[in-house]
Design a protein around this motif. Sequence first.
Motif, PDB file in Angstrom:
ATOM      1  N   ALA A 114      -5.519  -7.336  -4.766  1.00  0.00           N
ATOM      2  CA  ALA A 114      -6.588  -7.952  -5.551  1.00  0.00           C
ATOM      3  C   ALA A 114      -7.967  -7.492  -5.075  1.00  0.00           C
ATOM      4  CB  ALA A 114      -6.485  -9.476  -5.471  1.00  0.00           C
ATOM      5  N   LYS A 115      -8.060  -7.149  -3.803  1.00  0.00           N
ATOM      6  CA  LYS A 115      -9.299  -6.610  -3.242  1.00  0.00           C
ATOM      7  C   LYS A 115      -9.599  -5.221  -3.796  1.00  0.00           C
ATOM      8  CE  LYS A 115     -12.574  -6.557   0.066  1.00  0.00           C
ATOM      9  NZ  LYS A 115     -13.740  -7.460   0.065  1.00  0.00           N
ATOM     10  N   GLY A 116      -8.591  -4.560  -4.356  1.00  0.00           N
ATOM     11  CA  GLY A 116      -8.756  -3.211  -4.875  1.00  0.00           C
ATOM     12  C   GLY A 116      -8.094  -2.149  -4.035  1.00  0.00           C
ATOM     13  N   TRP A 117      -7.383  -2.579  -2.986  1.00  0.00           N
ATOM     14  CA  TRP A 117      -6.660  -1.635  -2.128  1.00  0.00           C
ATOM     15  C   TRP A 117      -5.260  -1.447  -2.706  1.00  0.00           C
ATOM     16  CZ3 TRP A 117      -7.713  -4.703   3.041  1.00  0.00           C
ATOM     17  CH2 TRP A 117      -9.101  -4.837   3.213  1.00  0.00           C
ATOM     18  N   THR A 118      -4.957  -0.251  -3.163  1.00  0.00           N
ATOM     19  CA  THR A 118      -3.688  -0.059  -3.871  1.00  0.00           C
ATOM     20  C   THR A 118      -2.836   1.083  -3.348  1.00  0.00           C
ATOM     21  OG1 THR A 118      -4.802   1.314  -5.521  1.00  0.00           O
ATOM     22  CG2 THR A 118      -4.573  -1.037  -6.030  1.00  0.00           C
ATOM     23  N   ASP A 119      -3.316   1.848  -2.356  1.00  0.00           N
ATOM     24  CA  ASP A 119      -2.525   2.969  -1.869  1.00  0.00           C
ATOM     25  C   ASP A 119      -2.697   3.125  -0.368  1.00  0.00           C
ATOM     26  OD1 ASP A 119      -4.889   4.669  -1.363  1.00  0.00           O
ATOM     27  OD2 ASP A 119      -5.026   4.762  -3.548  1.00  0.00           O
ATOM     28  N   SER A 120      -1.975   4.088   0.206  1.00  0.00           N
ATOM     29  CA  SER A 120      -1.922   4.235   1.661  1.00  0.00           C
ATOM     30  C   SER A 120      -3.237   4.682   2.274  1.00  0.00           C
ATOM     31  CB  SER A 120      -0.809   5.222   2.038  1.00  0.00           C
ATOM     32  OG  SER A 120      -1.045   6.487   1.457  1.00  0.00           O
ATOM     33  N   GLY A 121      -4.175   5.132   1.468  1.00  0.00           N
ATOM     34  CA  GLY A 121      -5.479   5.480   1.994  1.00  0.00           C
ATOM     35  C   GLY A 121      -6.206   4.298   2.611  1.00  0.00           C
ATOM     36  N   TRP A 122      -5.782   3.086   2.227  1.00  0.00           N
ATOM     37  CA  TRP A 122      -6.403   1.865   2.748  1.00  0.00           C
ATOM     38  C   TRP A 122      -5.649   1.287   3.944  1.00  0.00           C
ATOM     39  CZ3 TRP A 122     -11.051   0.178   1.156  1.00  0.00           C
ATOM     40  CH2 TRP A 122     -11.540   0.659  -0.070  1.00  0.00           C
ATOM     41  N   MET A 123      -4.676   2.016   4.473  1.00  0.00           N
ATOM     42  CA  MET A 123      -3.794   1.452   5.496  1.00  0.00           C
ATOM     43  C   MET A 123      -4.563   1.039   6.759  1.00  0.00           C
ATOM     44  SD  MET A 123      -0.528   0.755   5.381  1.00  0.00           S
ATOM     45  CE  MET A 123       0.313   1.974   4.382  1.00  0.00           C
ATOM     46  N   LYS A 124      -5.458   1.894   7.250  1.00  0.00           N
ATOM     47  CA  LYS A 124      -6.212   1.563   8.450  1.00  0.00           C
ATOM     48  C   LYS A 124      -7.089   0.340   8.235  1.00  0.00           C
ATOM     49  CE  LYS A 124      -6.561   5.922  10.988  1.00  0.00           C
ATOM     50  NZ  LYS A 124      -7.509   6.926  11.547  1.00  0.00           N
ATOM     51  N   VAL A 125      -7.705   0.267   7.070  1.00  0.00           N
ATOM     52  CA  VAL A 125      -8.558  -0.881   6.755  1.00  0.00           C
ATOM     53  C   VAL A 125      -7.728  -2.164   6.725  1.00  0.00           C
ATOM     54  CG1 VAL A 125     -10.071  -1.908   5.011  1.00  0.00           C
ATOM     55  CG2 VAL A 125     -10.173   0.542   5.465  1.00  0.00           C
ATOM     56  N   MET A 126      -6.559  -2.076   6.078  1.00  0.00           N
ATOM     57  CA  MET A 126      -5.688  -3.260   6.001  1.00  0.00           C
ATOM     58  C   MET A 126      -5.283  -3.739   7.393  1.00  0.00           C
ATOM     59  SD  MET A 126      -2.265  -4.275   6.339  1.00  0.00           S
ATOM     60  CE  MET A 126      -1.293  -2.775   6.164  1.00  0.00           C
ATOM     61  N   LEU A 175       0.815  -1.218   0.000  1.00  0.00           N
ATOM     62  CA  LEU A 175       0.000   0.000   0.000  1.00  0.00           C
ATOM     63  C   LEU A 175       0.846   1.265   0.000  1.00  0.00           C
ATOM     64  CD1 LEU A 175      -2.860  -0.957   2.507  1.00  0.00           C
ATOM     65  CD2 LEU A 175      -2.856  -1.090   0.012  1.00  0.00           C
ATOM     66  N   ALA A 176       1.960   1.257   0.711  1.00  0.00           N
ATOM     67  CA  ALA A 176       2.785   2.466   0.828  1.00  0.00           C
ATOM     68  C   ALA A 176       3.551   2.782  -0.449  1.00  0.00           C
ATOM     69  CB  ALA A 176       3.759   2.321   1.990  1.00  0.00           C
ATOM     70  N   THR A 177       3.913   1.747  -1.182  1.00  0.00           N
ATOM     71  CA  THR A 177       4.782   1.951  -2.351  1.00  0.00           C
ATOM     72  C   THR A 177       4.068   1.789  -3.685  1.00  0.00           C
ATOM     73  OG1 THR A 177       5.449  -0.386  -2.471  1.00  0.00           O
ATOM     74  CG2 THR A 177       6.738   1.066  -1.013  1.00  0.00           C
ATOM     75  N   GLY A 178       2.912   1.103  -3.689  1.00  0.00           N
ATOM     76  CA  GLY A 178       2.272   0.796  -4.964  1.00  0.00           C
ATOM     77  C   GLY A 178       3.008  -0.277  -5.740  1.00  0.00           C
ATOM     78  N   ARG A 179       3.955  -0.931  -5.073  1.00  0.00           N
ATOM     79  CA  ARG A 179       4.746  -2.001  -5.694  1.00  0.00           C
ATOM     80  C   ARG A 179       4.453  -3.316  -4.978  1.00  0.00           C
ATOM     81  NH1 ARG A 179      10.771   0.225  -5.277  1.00  0.00           N
ATOM     82  NH2 ARG A 179      11.229  -1.592  -6.576  1.00  0.00           N
ATOM     83  N   THR A 180       4.572  -4.407  -5.687  1.00  0.00           N
ATOM     84  CA  THR A 180       4.340  -5.713  -5.079  1.00  0.00           C
ATOM     85  C   THR A 180       5.586  -6.168  -4.318  1.00  0.00           C
ATOM     86  OG1 THR A 180       5.099  -6.857  -7.062  1.00  0.00           O
ATOM     87  CG2 THR A 180       2.732  -6.391  -6.894  1.00  0.00           C
ATOM     88  N   LEU A 181       5.395  -7.202  -3.524  1.00  0.00           N
ATOM     89  CA  LEU A 181       6.505  -7.687  -2.708  1.00  0.00           C
ATOM     90  C   LEU A 181       7.629  -8.230  -3.577  1.00  0.00           C
ATOM     91  CD1 LEU A 181       7.581  -8.079   0.107  1.00  0.00           C
ATOM     92  CD2 LEU A 181       6.336 -10.233   0.257  1.00  0.00           C
TER      93      LEU A 181
END
Length: 446
Positions: free
Chosen positions: A220-232, A74-80
Amino acid sequence: MADTDGTTTNTAPRKSSWKYIGPGIVVAATGVGAGDLVATLIAGSNFGYTLLWAAIIGCVVKISLAEAAGRWHLATGRTLFDGWRSLGPWTTVFFVVYVVAWGFVYGATAMTSSGLPLFALFPDVMDLKWWALACGLVGLVFVWFNRYSVFEKVMTVLVGVMFVVTVYLAIRVTPNLADTFAGLLPVVPDAKDSVLNTLGLIGGVGGTITLAAYGYWVNAKGWTDSGWMKVMRLDNRVAYITTGIFVVAMLFVGAELLHSANVALAKGDQGLVQLSGILEKEYGAATAKLFLVGFFATSFTSLIGVWHGVSLMFADFVANYRQSRAGSDAVAHSAAEVAAGRRERSLPFRAYLLWLTVPPLLIVFGVDVLGLSFEDPFRLIIIYGVLGAAFMPFLALTLIWLLNSSRTPAEWRNGWVSNGMLFIAGALFLVLCVKQIWDMDWGSFF
């Protein structure tokens, strides 16, 4: 670790909410397999409630690992894997050897584990190997033709079955509350190899490559940026609270049903079939059959979870490899590619699905492959064991590297708590790795 109010994008929620939960359920279901349940039952049968604290600490350790993997995505927009590749070519070599050898053995193990409870429920229908084949093919077809959203819904239903069965069994055996609370005290049993057994329980349950796959399921859920950090983070906590409930419930069953009666449970999946026989004698055929249904749900969620999650990781590896061959330093918006479903529709995704399903059938059906068979696969099992033992310290240590470097935005780099938990996880899994490698029958390899 810093937090955000979730306002960085238009699509991310302003606050975490239970309605978004999903990837955590998937990782909990995939990470807890039949082998984990057997290990917990044996711990309960050998030591009663003494190691309850270790099982709980194990869940806390894995919360930190999965959170770190999700935070990177989420923080980088890059995969592991994109992050691993930035650490040098050695990570690529390790990953390729791992997924090839591990996938071959795991495919046979997962199919057999899923077929075993069905064979126990319907012994006169067909042999175990045919049940294993059926489970593998159903998993292949299901993952091949469905996207993440359907996959998540099915996993949620199966987790519900697992939850009902394990909690019911825990209540049915009537746990001793005084002993339960005593088990929260960090006491190591006075027995041979008790320290290593304790570390094994902490590290074993839910500790697989699925922890690395968590970030991919987040995307894959659609969470791709840091705005989803709390949800994650909420989703991740739900994952390992769920895992903790499974573990504690099985520890209760082992402590009350097996420890008190001094019953030794066989290792491996056969131990769960043995337990169904014990349950039938104690509580009747209906309880035994319900347990076998839960056993199937546990095994099959691990099967389709790996079929989907590790295939997603392999597809991402191939995309990164192709990009690096083309001379690019990074795959642009790689997390967004996963979110768009392109990885799931790719040829490498489906190729690895086939690798997990078709070649392992040779082992299931007892065909010798370079001297390896289902009954006696010495060399492959040793390679599988070494790579499997090495993966968790590899994950912990590379996450420390990535999340303390300039690759991660300063806001989302590790704090002292995250670094401490990841260091503890890395040290724990490194000790278990050395122990597992040391205990292997190397004489069978040469």
